[in-house]
Design a protein around this motif. Structure first.
Motif, mmCIF file in Angstrom:
data_model
loop_
_atom_site.group_PDB
_atom_site.id
_atom_site.type_symbol
_atom_site.label_atom_id
_atom_site.label_comp_id
_atom_site.label_asym_id
_atom_site.label_seq_id
_atom_site.Cartn_x
_atom_site.Cartn_y
_atom_site.Cartn_z
ATOM 1 N N ILE A 124 26.229 -9.560 10.809
ATOM 2 C CA ILE A 124 27.600 -9.531 10.284
ATOM 3 C C ILE A 124 28.161 -8.112 10.376
ATOM 4 C CG2 ILE A 124 28.987 -9.782 8.181
ATOM 5 C CD1 ILE A 124 27.011 -12.029 7.348
ATOM 6 N N SER A 164 41.633 -6.970 18.538
ATOM 7 C CA SER A 164 40.944 -8.214 18.220
ATOM 8 C C SER A 164 40.657 -8.300 16.724
ATOM 9 C CB SER A 164 39.629 -8.300 18.982
ATOM 10 O OG SER A 164 38.815 -7.213 18.626
ATOM 11 N N HIS A 181 40.387 -24.130 4.743
ATOM 12 C CA HIS A 181 40.714 -23.064 3.799
ATOM 13 C C HIS A 181 39.582 -22.693 2.867
ATOM 14 C CE1 HIS A 181 44.813 -23.209 4.933
ATOM 15 N NE2 HIS A 181 45.025 -24.427 4.470
ATOM 16 N N PRO A 206 29.956 -18.817 14.788
ATOM 17 C CA PRO A 206 31.233 -18.125 15.038
ATOM 18 C C PRO A 206 32.004 -18.704 16.217
ATOM 19 C CG PRO A 206 29.356 -16.603 15.256
ATOM 20 C CD PRO A 206 28.798 -17.932 14.926
ATOM 21 N N TYR A 207 31.301 -19.077 17.277
ATOM 22 C CA TYR A 207 31.984 -19.556 18.491
ATOM 23 C C TYR A 207 32.575 -20.947 18.274
ATOM 24 C CZ TYR A 207 28.868 -15.862 19.896
ATOM 25 O OH TYR A 207 28.196 -14.685 19.953
ATOM 26 N N PRO A 251 38.312 -20.184 7.097
ATOM 27 C CA PRO A 251 39.550 -19.811 7.771
ATOM 28 C C PRO A 251 39.389 -19.168 9.153
ATOM 29 C CG PRO A 251 39.581 -19.073 5.491
ATOM 30 C CD PRO A 251 38.206 -19.566 5.764
ATOM 31 N N ASN A 252 38.374 -18.362 9.408
ATOM 32 C CA ASN A 252 38.305 -17.691 10.714
ATOM 33 C C ASN A 252 36.873 -17.341 11.116
ATOM 34 O OD1 ASN A 252 37.568 -15.236 9.395
ATOM 35 N ND2 ASN A 252 39.718 -14.991 8.816
ATOM 36 N N ARG A 283 35.325 -14.491 11.451
ATOM 37 C CA ARG A 283 34.637 -13.509 10.621
ATOM 38 C C ARG A 283 34.038 -14.222 9.394
ATOM 39 N NH1 ARG A 283 37.506 -10.116 7.120
ATOM 40 N NH2 ARG A 283 36.156 -8.437 6.387
ATOM 41 N N ASP A 284 34.803 -15.130 8.815
ATOM 42 C CA ASP A 284 34.310 -15.874 7.656
ATOM 43 C C ASP A 284 33.174 -16.813 8.024
ATOM 44 O OD1 ASP A 284 35.990 -14.652 5.891
ATOM 45 O OD2 ASP A 284 37.575 -16.155 6.087
ATOM 46 N N ARG A 341 30.842 -16.190 10.201
ATOM 47 C CA ARG A 341 29.633 -15.364 10.205
ATOM 48 C C ARG A 341 29.160 -15.108 8.780
ATOM 49 N NH1 ARG A 341 32.529 -10.863 13.354
ATOM 50 N NH2 ARG A 341 32.763 -11.774 15.421
ATOM 51 N N ARG A 342 30.089 -14.688 7.916
ATOM 52 C CA ARG A 342 29.719 -14.383 6.533
ATOM 53 C C ARG A 342 29.132 -15.596 5.837
ATOM 54 N NH1 ARG A 342 32.266 -10.624 7.625
ATOM 55 N NH2 ARG A 342 32.591 -8.636 6.590
ATOM 56 N N ARG A 402 34.616 -16.807 23.242
ATOM 57 C CA ARG A 402 33.709 -15.664 23.140
ATOM 58 C C ARG A 402 34.351 -14.483 22.425
ATOM 59 N NH1 ARG A 402 30.832 -15.389 29.069
ATOM 60 N NH2 ARG A 402 29.457 -17.182 28.800
ATOM 61 N N LEU A 403 35.667 -14.491 22.310
ATOM 62 C CA LEU A 403 36.347 -13.378 21.663
ATOM 63 C C LEU A 403 36.662 -13.732 20.218
ATOM 64 C CD1 LEU A 403 38.769 -12.432 24.535
ATOM 65 C CD2 LEU A 403 36.566 -11.411 23.950
ATOM 66 N N PRO A 404 36.651 -12.730 19.342
ATOM 67 C CA PRO A 404 36.952 -13.020 17.938
ATOM 68 C C PRO A 404 38.466 -13.176 17.772
ATOM 69 C CG PRO A 404 36.618 -10.690 18.219
ATOM 70 C CD PRO A 404 36.451 -11.304 19.566
ATOM 71 N N GLY A 405 38.995 -12.689 16.680
ATOM 72 C CA GLY A 405 40.426 -12.801 16.492
ATOM 73 C C GLY A 405 40.764 -14.145 15.928
ATOM 74 N N GLU A 406 42.055 -14.417 15.892
ATOM 75 C CA GLU A 406 42.502 -15.616 15.213
ATOM 76 C C GLU A 406 41.850 -16.853 15.822
ATOM 77 O OE1 GLU A 406 46.873 -16.628 14.044
ATOM 78 O OE2 GLU A 406 46.526 -14.467 14.124
#
Lengths: 95, 562
Positions: free
Chosen positions: A70, A83, B39, B93-94, B274-275, B277-278, B280-281, B554-558
């Protein structure tokens, strides 16, 4: 993100995933299974080391690995500015 | 207050809580029904994932299995946690970035093929059904043993509760009930663990008590040394030494890990945050919540085994405490006085051993064996029910979405409105609950064997197809389909052969390369991967727009829009 950036971002991502999976394989399959009898000759307190890794230690390492992932991915995301992930969402609707 | 009263109290309070949550979290759109609107806070999703994942098997059976397997029980511990590393690093994540609602959604779109989608639907339904029957049966056992109601009534009560919140709230109802169920189950598992750890070692943290010295009453010395000593003395296998072959332990661990990462009811939980990053967490939180139970389980296994031997071995049968006769009635424990001396001989030699113990008793009766207060004993029932119901709900949702979304909306009846789709989703859950309930009441008698199925099949079908879909841009529909079909057929064939057609050959000499049916999913995974890569090499590459999708996920972001 430009194509070139996207490529190097993906390379960075792969590097992170690959190195963490090496640790994952090493602690579980190598230490916890293949070398367990060898490691059992080492004692730490009430535990034989191999047995402890197999039953508890590997799980702790798994948790640490995911949190290192992370952190490293957050850093990688930050390096490629456009990004940026969006803000945390709300904790669900409550209608 | 008696155990019975406490048990009823806990069960009624927790069930009311689940119903309350169900009413509060009704779903009004397919997006809410399938993925809780997307959400869910990552921490809440972590708890929900942990409850979703930890089933009746984790709660009731695992510590007992380890207690009797000793070091060999390791494959459950590492297999069922190590899979989360794969899930977090290779999939969550993907798949979140890809968006959408289900696993067959991803397979169908990524491999631009209705055939691939339908194969995925088939695998998802088979895997989830196999699994959910075991949960219903688990709930039935708890009801009948703790509340002394008829097993049928027990299953019906369990079904009604699950039906209520799953049909009303879909994923949204399930998510927030699972958060509550996680709290109930972890409390119910840890309280007896802490008590028994203090009692045997004086250390309040069971995870540490595992490596501590025993109190004077238990004869002093390190717990594990004492247990090894007792095992040797009584002729059992030495607790901290392995009996199974190294390659079998290796393959079973791998199969459980790949299977964990490929189970659709766990994967879809990551669609609810939501996304990226979340996502992964959330995988990290889930693993922490799971690790609390999974690091305590081997400790409970060792405490309980020591305590059991201390209590029963060479004791007068007529002087056994109350719990003994209570569990004798349920046939979980049975005494046969072979040498007529009125004492219980609990030893490794099957000729002389007079006590047969069902491994489930380690968790279910542990608090009683340790003489803990009545409210602690009663907690176990509420915890076991939370574990069974939370997993059942997650699985039923997969079955329901596979039918209403993947089969109807995306394949057979693309023109139905959202309202109709929602109705079909609720109908599908209704039917699935009935079927699962039927098998809970009339267990097919091979529930334990079919669990090997669920993991092996998830490992050999979904896991490689998902990983290749993300990490290999060149992977095409021909490759993915060939891989899934080969992996699934091989694994199913091997398990069916050894479990049903020729059970007599189900031993190390009969197995291929010494791999038991429990571990064959790992070989199935490799077969899937090789078949997919080989076929893809000799067929044409996927269309431009599919390769674009792979680049995007493969890319993060929204996250991509649902």
């Amino acid at each position: 993100m430009s194509d070139k950036n996207a490529q190097s971002y993906w390379k960075g991502n792969l590097r992170i995933v690959f190195s963490l999976l090496l640790v994952w394989f090493f602690i579980s399959f190598v230490c916890g299974i293949l070398l367990v009898d060898v490691l059992d000759t080492i004692r730490i307190g009430g535990f034989k080391l191999g047995f402890w890794i197999a039953q508890q230690g590997s799980i702790l390492v798994f948790v640490i690995l995911v949190f290192v992932y992370i952190k490293l991915m957050d850093d990688l995301d930050a390096k490629y500015e456009d990004s940026k992930p969006m803000e945390d969402g709300d904790a669900g609707d409550s209608e | 207050m008696s155990v019975q009263v406490w048990t009823y109290g806990f069960v009624i309070v927790t069930f009311s809580l689940y119903i309350g949550i169900a009413i509060w979290s009704r779903a009004s759109s397919t997006k809410e029904f399938y993925i809780a609107g997307g959400h869910v806070h990552p921490l809440a999703n972590g708890m929900a994932t942990a409850a979703d994942w930890m089933s009746a098997a984790s709660f009731i059976s695992m510590a007992g299995l380890i207690s009797f397997l000793g070091r060999d029980g390791t494959f459950y511990l590492m297999g069922w946690t190590g899979g989360y590393v794969l899930l977090a690093l290779l999939l969550a994540p993907y798949l979140r970035k890809f968006g959408k609602f289900t696993v067959p959604d991803f397979i169908g779109d990524r491999y631009y093929s209705q055939t691939a989608r339908l194969i995925a639907v088939f695998c998802a339904i088979v895997i989830s059904f196999v699994y959910v029957c075991g949960q219903m049966q688990g709930a039935g056992i708890v009801f009948s043993r703790f509340l002394e109601v008829d097993i049928t009534l027990g299953v019906v009560i369990g079904m009604t509760i699950v039906f209520f919140y799953a049909v009303m709230g879909g994923m949204k109802g399930i998510t927030y009930t699972q958060v509550a169920q996680y709290c109930v189950l972890i409390f119910a598992f840890m309280v007896p663990a802490v008590f028994i750890s203090i009692m045997t070692t004086g250390n309040p943290v069971p995870q540490l008590g595992f490596g501590s010295e025993l109190t004077e009453a238990f004869g002093g010395g390190y717990l594990l040394d004492r247990l090894d000593g007792l095992s040797r003395e009584l002729g059992f296998d030495v607790y901290t030494e392995g009996q199974k072959s190294t390659q079998d332990v290796f393959f079973i661990t791998a199969a459980l890990m790949f299977g964990t990462a490929g189970l659709p009811h766990v994967i879809i939980r990551f669609f609810t945050v939501p996304n990226v990053r979340d996502a992964r967490r959330s995988a990290g939180y889930a693993l922490i919540f799971i690790a609390i139970l999974y690091t305590a389980a081997p400790a409970v296994a060792a405490f309980a085994r020591t305590n059991l031997i201390n209590t029963v071995n060479n004791a007068e049968y007529s002087e056994m405490p109350e719990w003994f006769s209570k569990w004798e009635k349920t046939n979980l424990i049975a005494f046969e006085d072979k040498n007529n001396d009125g004492r219980i001989q609990f030893v490794g030699d099957p000729e002389k051993n007079e006590l047969t113990v069902n491994r489930d008793i380690i968790v279910l009766a542990n608090p009683e064996i340790a003489g803990l207060p009545n409210w602690v004993i009663a907690l176990v029932a509420a915890g076991a029910l939370a574990a069974a119901l939370s997993t059942a709900a997650g699985l039923l949702l997969v079955i329901s979405t596979s039918i209403s979304h993947d089969l109807l909306k995306r394949s057979l009846m693309p023109d139905i409105t959202e309202k109709q789709e929602l109705l079909y989703a609720r109908l599908a859950i209704f039917v699935a609950v009935l079927i699962a309930g039927y098998y809970g009441i009339n267990p097919p008698g091979y529930v334990a064997q079919v669990v090997a199925f669920a993991f092996g099949l998830a490992a050999a079908s979904f896991f490689p197809a998902l990983v290749l879909g993300i990490f290999n841009k060149r992977m095409n529909k021909e490759g993915a389909i060939a891989g899934m079909v080969c992996g699934f057929t091989f694994t199913a064939g091997y398990i069916i052969y050894f479990k049903f057609i020729n059970p007599a050959a189900d031993n190390a000499a009969g197995w291929w390369f010494g791999i038991s049916p429990e571990g064959i999913g790992a070989l199935g995974t490799l077969i899937n991967l090789s078949a997919a890569l080989l076929v893809a090499k000799f067929s044409k590459e996927p269309p431009e727009e599919v390769q674009k999708i792979v680049e995007t996920i493969r890319l993060p972001g929204e996250a991509m829009e649902h």
